[in-house]
Design a protein around this motif. Sequence first.
Motif, PDB file in Angstrom:
ATOM      1  N   GLN A  10       5.764 -19.648  16.370  1.00 40.93           N
ATOM      2  CA  GLN A  10       4.996 -20.162  15.239  1.00 40.93           C
ATOM      3  C   GLN A  10       4.646 -19.057  14.253  1.00 40.93           C
ATOM      4  O   GLN A  10       4.727 -19.247  13.055  1.00 40.93           O
ATOM      5  N   ASN A  20       1.840 -23.396   9.383  1.00 39.14           N
ATOM      6  CA  ASN A  20       0.757 -22.663   8.765  1.00 39.14           C
ATOM      7  C   ASN A  20      -0.578 -23.384   8.875  1.00 39.14           C
ATOM      8  O   ASN A  20      -1.582 -22.808   9.247  1.00 39.14           O
ATOM      9  N   HIS A  22      -1.513 -25.598  10.953  1.00 41.15           N
ATOM     10  CA  HIS A  22      -2.041 -25.696  12.315  1.00 41.15           C
ATOM     11  C   HIS A  22      -2.605 -24.363  12.760  1.00 41.15           C
ATOM     12  O   HIS A  22      -3.546 -24.324  13.536  1.00 41.15           O
ATOM     13  N   THR A  24      -4.038 -21.914  10.918  1.00 40.78           N
ATOM     14  CA  THR A  24      -5.187 -21.336  10.240  1.00 40.78           C
ATOM     15  C   THR A  24      -6.351 -22.296  10.084  1.00 40.78           C
ATOM     16  O   THR A  24      -7.494 -21.891  10.135  1.00 40.78           O
ATOM     17  N   GLU A  90     -10.042 -28.707  17.918  1.00 40.23           N
ATOM     18  CA  GLU A  90      -9.811 -28.037  19.202  1.00 40.23           C
ATOM     19  C   GLU A  90      -9.949 -29.013  20.364  1.00 40.23           C
ATOM     20  O   GLU A  90     -10.457 -28.663  21.432  1.00 40.23           O
ATOM     21  N   THR A  94     -15.052 -27.629  20.493  1.00 45.80           N
ATOM     22  CA  THR A  94     -16.076 -27.011  19.651  1.00 45.80           C
ATOM     23  C   THR A  94     -17.330 -27.865  19.640  1.00 45.80           C
ATOM     24  O   THR A  94     -18.443 -27.360  19.738  1.00 45.80           O
TER      25      THR A  94
ATOM     26  N   HIS B  28      -1.590 -25.149  25.222  1.00 42.35           N
ATOM     27  CA  HIS B  28      -2.329 -24.113  24.507  1.00 42.35           C
ATOM     28  C   HIS B  28      -2.707 -24.637  23.150  1.00 42.35           C
ATOM     29  O   HIS B  28      -1.844 -25.081  22.392  1.00 42.35           O
ATOM     30  N   SER B  29      -3.971 -24.588  22.873  1.00 43.11           N
ATOM     31  CA  SER B  29      -4.409 -24.974  21.546  1.00 43.11           C
ATOM     32  C   SER B  29      -3.813 -24.001  20.536  1.00 43.11           C
ATOM     33  O   SER B  29      -3.680 -22.816  20.802  1.00 43.11           O
ATOM     34  N   GLU B  30      -3.450 -24.513  19.378  1.00 48.84           N
ATOM     35  CA  GLU B  30      -2.878 -23.626  18.357  1.00 48.84           C
ATOM     36  C   GLU B  30      -3.908 -22.627  17.872  1.00 48.84           C
ATOM     37  O   GLU B  30      -3.592 -21.591  17.341  1.00 48.84           O
ATOM     38  N   ASN B  31      -5.173 -22.968  18.037  1.00 50.51           N
ATOM     39  CA  ASN B  31      -6.217 -22.142  17.460  1.00 50.51           C
ATOM     40  C   ASN B  31      -7.104 -21.528  18.522  1.00 50.51           C
ATOM     41  O   ASN B  31      -8.308 -21.630  18.456  1.00 50.51           O
ATOM     42  N   GLY B  32      -6.493 -20.901  19.502  1.00 57.45           N
ATOM     43  CA  GLY B  32      -7.296 -20.297  20.551  1.00 57.45           C
ATOM     44  C   GLY B  32      -8.317 -19.325  19.997  1.00 57.45           C
ATOM     45  O   GLY B  32      -9.448 -19.273  20.458  1.00 57.45           O
ATOM     46  N   LEU B  34      -9.814 -19.345  17.048  1.00 56.37           N
ATOM     47  CA  LEU B  34     -10.939 -19.985  16.373  1.00 56.37           C
ATOM     48  C   LEU B  34     -11.908 -20.583  17.387  1.00 56.37           C
ATOM     49  O   LEU B  34     -13.122 -20.511  17.212  1.00 56.37           O
ATOM     50  N   LEU B  35     -11.362 -21.148  18.468  1.00 57.34           N
ATOM     51  CA  LEU B  35     -12.244 -21.699  19.505  1.00 57.34           C
ATOM     52  C   LEU B  35     -13.035 -20.569  20.157  1.00 57.34           C
ATOM     53  O   LEU B  35     -14.240 -20.684  20.360  1.00 57.34           O
ATOM     54  N   TRP B  38     -15.698 -19.478  17.908  1.00 52.92           N
ATOM     55  CA  TRP B  38     -16.780 -20.472  17.910  1.00 52.92           C
ATOM     56  C   TRP B  38     -17.701 -20.228  19.107  1.00 52.92           C
ATOM     57  O   TRP B  38     -18.922 -20.326  19.003  1.00 52.92           O
ATOM     58  N   THR B 179      -0.148 -15.110   8.324  1.00 56.96           N
ATOM     59  CA  THR B 179      -0.812 -16.033   9.242  1.00 56.96           C
ATOM     60  C   THR B 179      -2.013 -15.371   9.906  1.00 56.96           C
ATOM     61  O   THR B 179      -3.068 -15.977  10.047  1.00 56.96           O
ATOM     62  N   GLU B 180      -1.825 -14.099  10.304  1.00 61.06           N
ATOM     63  CA  GLU B 180      -2.921 -13.395  10.975  1.00 61.06           C
ATOM     64  C   GLU B 180      -4.110 -13.238  10.045  1.00 61.06           C
ATOM     65  O   GLU B 180      -5.254 -13.462  10.440  1.00 61.06           O
ATOM     66  N   LYS B 182      -4.881 -15.074   7.521  1.00 63.24           N
ATOM     67  CA  LYS B 182      -5.518 -16.378   7.295  1.00 63.24           C
ATOM     68  C   LYS B 182      -6.440 -16.735   8.448  1.00 63.24           C
ATOM     69  O   LYS B 182      -7.530 -17.243   8.256  1.00 63.24           O
ATOM     70  N   ARG B 183      -5.958 -16.403   9.655  1.00 64.75           N
ATOM     71  CA  ARG B 183      -6.789 -16.690  10.816  1.00 64.75           C
ATOM     72  C   ARG B 183      -8.074 -15.863  10.748  1.00 64.75           C
ATOM     73  O   ARG B 183      -9.169 -16.362  11.004  1.00 64.75           O
ATOM     74  N   MET B 186     -10.433 -17.323   8.300  1.00 63.02           N
ATOM     75  CA  MET B 186     -11.107 -18.520   8.814  1.00 63.02           C
ATOM     76  C   MET B 186     -12.253 -18.130   9.750  1.00 63.02           C
ATOM     77  O   MET B 186     -13.303 -18.753   9.756  1.00 63.02           O
TER      78      MET B 186
END
Lengths: 136, 213
Positions: A10, A20, A22, A24, A90, A94, B28-32, B34-35, B38, B179-180, B182-183, B186
């Motif tokens: 990805q 993208n 997903h 960010t 998530e 969350t 795996h969540s795409e946003n490990g 961000l979780l 959180w 991408t990094e 942007k993460r 966020m």
Amino acid sequence: MSTHTDLIPQEGHPDNHGHNHHDTGAGHSTLKGYMTGFILSVILTAIPFWIVMSGGLHTSGMTALVILAFAAVQIVVHMIYFLHMNSKSEGGWTLLALIFTIVLVVITLSGSIWVMYHLNHNMMPSMMEQQMQNMP
Amino acid sequence: MSDTHAHAIASDAHASGPLQFHLTHEHHSENGTLLGFWMYLMSDCLIFACLFAVYGVLGRSYAGGPSGADVFELPLVALNTSMLLLSSITYGFGILEMQRNRLRPMLVWLGITGLFGLAFLSLEMYEFLHLIHEGNGPQRSAFLSSFFTLVGTHGLHVTFGIVWLITLMVQTGKLGLTTENKRRLMCLSMFWHFLDVVWIGVFTFVYLMGVLK
């Protein structure tokens, strides 16, 4: 460990829009969402300040309750419009973490204030004497 | 490391057949990140809850010193609050530009956010120095100790938020909106808005309720 290998395909395509989003975005932010949140928070901030600065309501206890209610509503507004909280982000984790935290915060705050308030009262000298007399 | 691990799991699964105590394909969540971030924010929330509790307990112990009604200047607090609220919405505008992959406008909005953050900090520093100058420093009473601790901790968070903001501005300026990055943006967005949420508690519970009665 294996998270990395899963993510590499990805992250290798930063230009791919489908991926993208997903990677960010916790929810898709919109101008409308931010503006709604901002206007609501300005209103919800201005009213309690106005209430207190113009002398408050009939009793201070009443005023305190009203401004606490405004704060609670404003926190919810911030959570929804600025932090993009919803039950789906998530996979709901969350929100679950948030609810757990709120429970802990309520216990900490109400518990401390309740206990210490009673402690203060029970430490008054007259009370001490009474308790001594009541002792077996 | 991950290879051998994966291999072990695979051979294990092969040997034991239907008996499996783990998912072969983990979700795996795409946003490990961000979780995880959180979770950090929630633990930070507990730190603030403790400081709020301390203030709730000690906030009326003046030790013969000034009360909240004596020392708080609500117009200043209102100005401070509006600075933080404005910085929140400008960061939001920055995120909107980030979603459209427009680097320059995003950097401008982040810069404005930083300036509002600095304005907030300057006003808070002015308030603190004013209080200390008048002899109402943290050592004056339990009320002022808990006040300085709570509001100061929030201010410290804002300070680190600004340091992080500047770092990210330099980083995105050099590397672009990867991408990094942007993460990371966020994550900072969550941090920044979270500080605004804490400030709602501060101006309500400390300042507005402190002036009452």
